[in-house]
Motif scaffolding. Structure first.
Motif, PDB file in Angstrom:
ATOM      1  N   ILE A 189      85.245 116.709 137.426  1.00  0.00           N
ATOM      2  CA  ILE A 189      86.479 117.145 136.754  1.00  0.00           C
ATOM      3  C   ILE A 189      87.340 115.942 136.390  1.00  0.00           C
ATOM      4  N   ASP A 190      87.395 114.930 137.265  1.00  0.00           N
ATOM      5  CA  ASP A 190      88.147 113.710 136.951  1.00  0.00           C
ATOM      6  C   ASP A 190      87.571 113.035 135.714  1.00  0.00           C
ATOM      7  N   LEU A 191      86.248 112.948 135.636  1.00  0.00           N
ATOM      8  CA  LEU A 191      85.611 112.352 134.459  1.00  0.00           C
ATOM      9  C   LEU A 191      85.862 113.193 133.212  1.00  0.00           C
ATOM     10  N   MET A 192      85.923 114.518 133.385  1.00  0.00           N
ATOM     11  CA  MET A 192      86.214 115.390 132.250  1.00  0.00           C
ATOM     12  C   MET A 192      87.609 115.105 131.715  1.00  0.00           C
ATOM     13  N   PHE A 193      88.588 114.904 132.625  1.00  0.00           N
ATOM     14  CA  PHE A 193      89.938 114.530 132.209  1.00  0.00           C
ATOM     15  C   PHE A 193      89.894 113.246 131.391  1.00  0.00           C
ATOM     16  N   LEU A 194      89.197 112.223 131.918  1.00  0.00           N
ATOM     17  CA  LEU A 194      89.161 110.921 131.261  1.00  0.00           C
ATOM     18  C   LEU A 194      88.494 111.008 129.890  1.00  0.00           C
ATOM     19  N   PHE A 195      87.323 111.634 129.823  1.00  0.00           N
ATOM     20  CA  PHE A 195      86.608 111.735 128.550  1.00  0.00           C
ATOM     21  C   PHE A 195      87.371 112.587 127.538  1.00  0.00           C
ATOM     22  N   SER A 196      88.092 113.599 128.013  1.00  0.00           N
ATOM     23  CA  SER A 196      88.872 114.440 127.099  1.00  0.00           C
ATOM     24  C   SER A 196      89.971 113.638 126.426  1.00  0.00           C
ATOM     25  N   ILE A 197      90.664 112.800 127.211  1.00  0.00           N
ATOM     26  CA  ILE A 197      91.732 111.981 126.643  1.00  0.00           C
ATOM     27  C   ILE A 197      91.158 110.957 125.675  1.00  0.00           C
ATOM     28  N   ILE A 198      90.064 110.295 126.084  1.00  0.00           N
ATOM     29  CA  ILE A 198      89.446 109.298 125.200  1.00  0.00           C
ATOM     30  C   ILE A 198      88.978 109.942 123.901  1.00  0.00           C
ATOM     31  N   PHE A 199      88.355 111.115 124.007  1.00  0.00           N
ATOM     32  CA  PHE A 199      87.889 111.827 122.816  1.00  0.00           C
ATOM     33  C   PHE A 199      89.063 112.198 121.913  1.00  0.00           C
ATOM     34  N   THR A 200      90.165 112.654 122.514  1.00  0.00           N
ATOM     35  CA  THR A 200      91.347 113.031 121.728  1.00  0.00           C
ATOM     36  C   THR A 200      91.923 111.832 120.991  1.00  0.00           C
ATOM     37  N   VAL A 201      92.028 110.684 121.692  1.00  0.00           N
ATOM     38  CA  VAL A 201      92.582 109.479 121.064  1.00  0.00           C
ATOM     39  C   VAL A 201      91.680 109.007 119.922  1.00  0.00           C
ATOM     40  N   VAL A 202      90.374 109.025 120.152  1.00  0.00           N
ATOM     41  CA  VAL A 202      89.434 108.578 119.106  1.00  0.00           C
ATOM     42  C   VAL A 202      89.516 109.479 117.876  1.00  0.00           C
ATOM     43  N   VAL A 203      89.584 110.790 118.096  1.00  0.00           N
ATOM     44  CA  VAL A 203      89.682 111.731 116.971  1.00  0.00           C
ATOM     45  C   VAL A 203      90.987 111.512 116.209  1.00  0.00           C
ATOM     46  N   LEU A 204      92.094 111.323 116.948  1.00  0.00           N
ATOM     47  CA  LEU A 204      93.383 111.069 116.285  1.00  0.00           C
ATOM     48  C   LEU A 204      93.337 109.793 115.453  1.00  0.00           C
ATOM     49  N   LEU A 205      92.702 108.750 115.986  1.00  0.00           N
ATOM     50  CA  LEU A 205      92.579 107.507 115.235  1.00  0.00           C
ATOM     51  C   LEU A 205      91.726 107.700 113.982  1.00  0.00           C
ATOM     52  N   LEU A 206      90.612 108.416 114.130  1.00  0.00           N
ATOM     53  CA  LEU A 206      89.727 108.637 112.986  1.00  0.00           C
ATOM     54  C   LEU A 206      90.403 109.453 111.895  1.00  0.00           C
ATOM     55  N   ILE A 207      91.336 110.308 112.298  1.00  0.00           N
ATOM     56  CA  ILE A 207      92.034 111.141 111.309  1.00  0.00           C
ATOM     57  C   ILE A 207      93.253 110.427 110.747  1.00  0.00           C
ATOM     58  N   SER A 208      94.063 109.835 111.637  1.00  0.00           N
ATOM     59  CA  SER A 208      95.364 109.304 111.223  1.00  0.00           C
ATOM     60  C   SER A 208      95.254 107.973 110.488  1.00  0.00           C
ATOM     61  N   VAL A 209      94.340 107.099 110.928  1.00  0.00           N
ATOM     62  CA  VAL A 209      94.267 105.770 110.308  1.00  0.00           C
ATOM     63  C   VAL A 209      93.877 105.841 108.828  1.00  0.00           C
ATOM     64  N   PRO A 210      92.799 106.560 108.450  1.00  0.00           N
ATOM     65  CA  PRO A 210      92.486 106.645 107.012  1.00  0.00           C
ATOM     66  C   PRO A 210      93.611 107.292 106.195  1.00  0.00           C
ATOM     67  N   VAL A 211      94.250 108.316 106.751  1.00  0.00           N
ATOM     68  CA  VAL A 211      95.353 108.959 106.035  1.00  0.00           C
ATOM     69  C   VAL A 211      96.507 107.982 105.857  1.00  0.00           C
ATOM     70  N   SER A 212      96.828 107.236 106.918  1.00  0.00           N
ATOM     71  CA  SER A 212      97.908 106.251 106.834  1.00  0.00           C
ATOM     72  C   SER A 212      97.565 105.153 105.834  1.00  0.00           C
ATOM     73  N   GLN A 213      96.308 104.744 105.801  1.00  0.00           N
ATOM     74  CA  GLN A 213      95.888 103.721 104.842  1.00  0.00           C
ATOM     75  C   GLN A 213      96.058 104.200 103.409  1.00  0.00           C
ATOM     76  N   ARG A 214      95.619 105.425 103.151  1.00  0.00           N
ATOM     77  CA  ARG A 214      95.755 105.963 101.784  1.00  0.00           C
ATOM     78  C   ARG A 214      97.220 106.080 101.384  1.00  0.00           C
ATOM     79  N   ASN A 215      98.040 106.560 102.308  1.00  0.00           N
ATOM     80  CA  ASN A 215      99.475 106.692 101.997  1.00  0.00           C
ATOM     81  C   ASN A 215     100.114 105.327 101.755  1.00  0.00           C
ATOM     82  N   MET A 216      99.742 104.347 102.598  1.00  0.00           N
ATOM     83  CA  MET A 216     100.306 103.009 102.434  1.00  0.00           C
ATOM     84  C   MET A 216      99.858 102.398 101.101  1.00  0.00           C
TER      85      MET A 216
END
Length: 325
Positions: A50-77
């Motif tokens: 369960i501890d590893l599930m917590f860790l991997f869930s956060i890492i997965f969430t951050v990676v997904v946010l980066l993959l979504i937000s960075v290209p969008v921010s680049q296009r807007n910029m």
């Protein structure tokens, strides 16, 4: 025979029954747990998973946010910078165009006139930004950097070379923004084409793409750092939470181990767990029921053993009397 029965009777007095209650503490259970030779490895334990599930869930969430937000921010910029550069080139280019039409290009298209007027033009806050004027041959007529004066940009700027060729051929070209590569670096280039000046010119503003997107890169780096911090904090919180939540498992394990040693006394901690309304409460009540049934079975065996001992004792006495007679 008599010795075996006496030994059984002595053993019965050493095994407490369910009518007694033993007072155990979390410290006792923890001490018992640390003395176990075969502890469950962290990665195979429920807590570890369960501890590893917590860790991997956060890492997965951050990676997904980066993959979504960075290209969008680049296009807007990129879109924002392109619009800004186009507006800047158009406003400054029109001013120069009108002045050249009004007082003549020979008085306007030179450093003496343009330096005070265009000293601060370009993309604000970006060191790679520059502004300059070229004629239709691609020769620089004015540049913020005096060392560039008289050089031909057509040799290094394929976009402007194509633009000047079209203008020389009499084609109609709209003002806009383009990109080109120079020395391995991608560069944004906005331009304004004169319409009134007797001597046609192209006013250009350019800036390195890497510098434009530097803020997006910094944002992605900060998100990664923040995500790593959040992952660590959430994992630590999850470890503490799971340790607290799964502590009843250790309490019940300790109780079952005691039952395996035929110590059938009631346990205050397990009795408290039995009052809970969750799954641990149901498990505790089931274990308590098992303890009561085992205790009753052992009590029954003890009763039968006592009867057998009494009968055996009577038989021994009768045998002794018969031998005396």
């Amino acid at each position: 025979m008599a010795r075996l029965l006496k030994l059984d009777k002595a053993q019965k007095t050493q095994n407490p029954t369910a009518t007694e209650t033993v007072k155990t503490t979390k410290k006792d259970n923890k001490k018992d747990s640390t003395n176990q030779k075969h502890k469950v490895p962290f990665l195979k334990s429920l807590k570890g998973k369960i501890d590893l599930m917590f860790l991997f869930s956060i890492i997965f969430t951050v990676v997904v946010l980066l993959l979504i937000s960075v290209p969008v921010s680049q296009r807007n910029m990129e879109k924002t910078i392109e619009n800004y550069m186009q507006d800047e080139a158009a406003s400054n280019g029109k001013l120069i165009d009108l002045e050249a039409y009004r007082i003549g290009p020979e008085k306007v298209l030179n450093h003496a006139f343009l330096d005070p007027l265009m000293a601060d033009v370009g993309v604000k806050g970006m060191k790679s930004s520059s502004a300059f004027l070229i004629n239709l041959d691609g020769k620089i007529q004015w540049h913020q950097d005096l060392t560039m004066l008289g050089k031909n940009v057509n040799k290094t700027n394929a976009a402007l070379a194509s633009l000047t060729q079209k203008l020389q051929a009499g084609e109609t070209v709209e003002n806009g923004v383009t990109t080109f590569t120079s020395n391995g670096k991608e560069i944004y280039c906005s331009y304004y084409i004169s319409t009134k000046s007797p001597s046609p010119f192209v006013y250009v503003i350019q800036v390195n793409k890497d510098e434009v997107l530097a803020s997006v890169t910094n944002m992605a780096r900060e998100l990664m750092i923040a995500g790593a911090g959040i992952a660590i904090l959430v994992t630590l919180f999850g470890m503490v939470f799971m340790k607290k939540s799964l502590s009843p498992v250790d309490d019940m394990r300790h109780y079952i181990r005691r039952m395996g040693e035929l110590d059938l006394r009631k346990d205050e901690i397990v009795e408290k767990l039995g009052k809970r309304k969750d799954e641990f409460g149901r498990m505790a009540r089931s274990i308590m029921f098992l303890q009561e049934r085992l205790s009753a079975t052992i009590a029954n065996i003890q009763g039968q053993s006592e009867k057998l001992f009494s009968s055996s004792d009577a038989m021994m006495k009768n045998a002794e009397n018969m031998s005396e007679t």
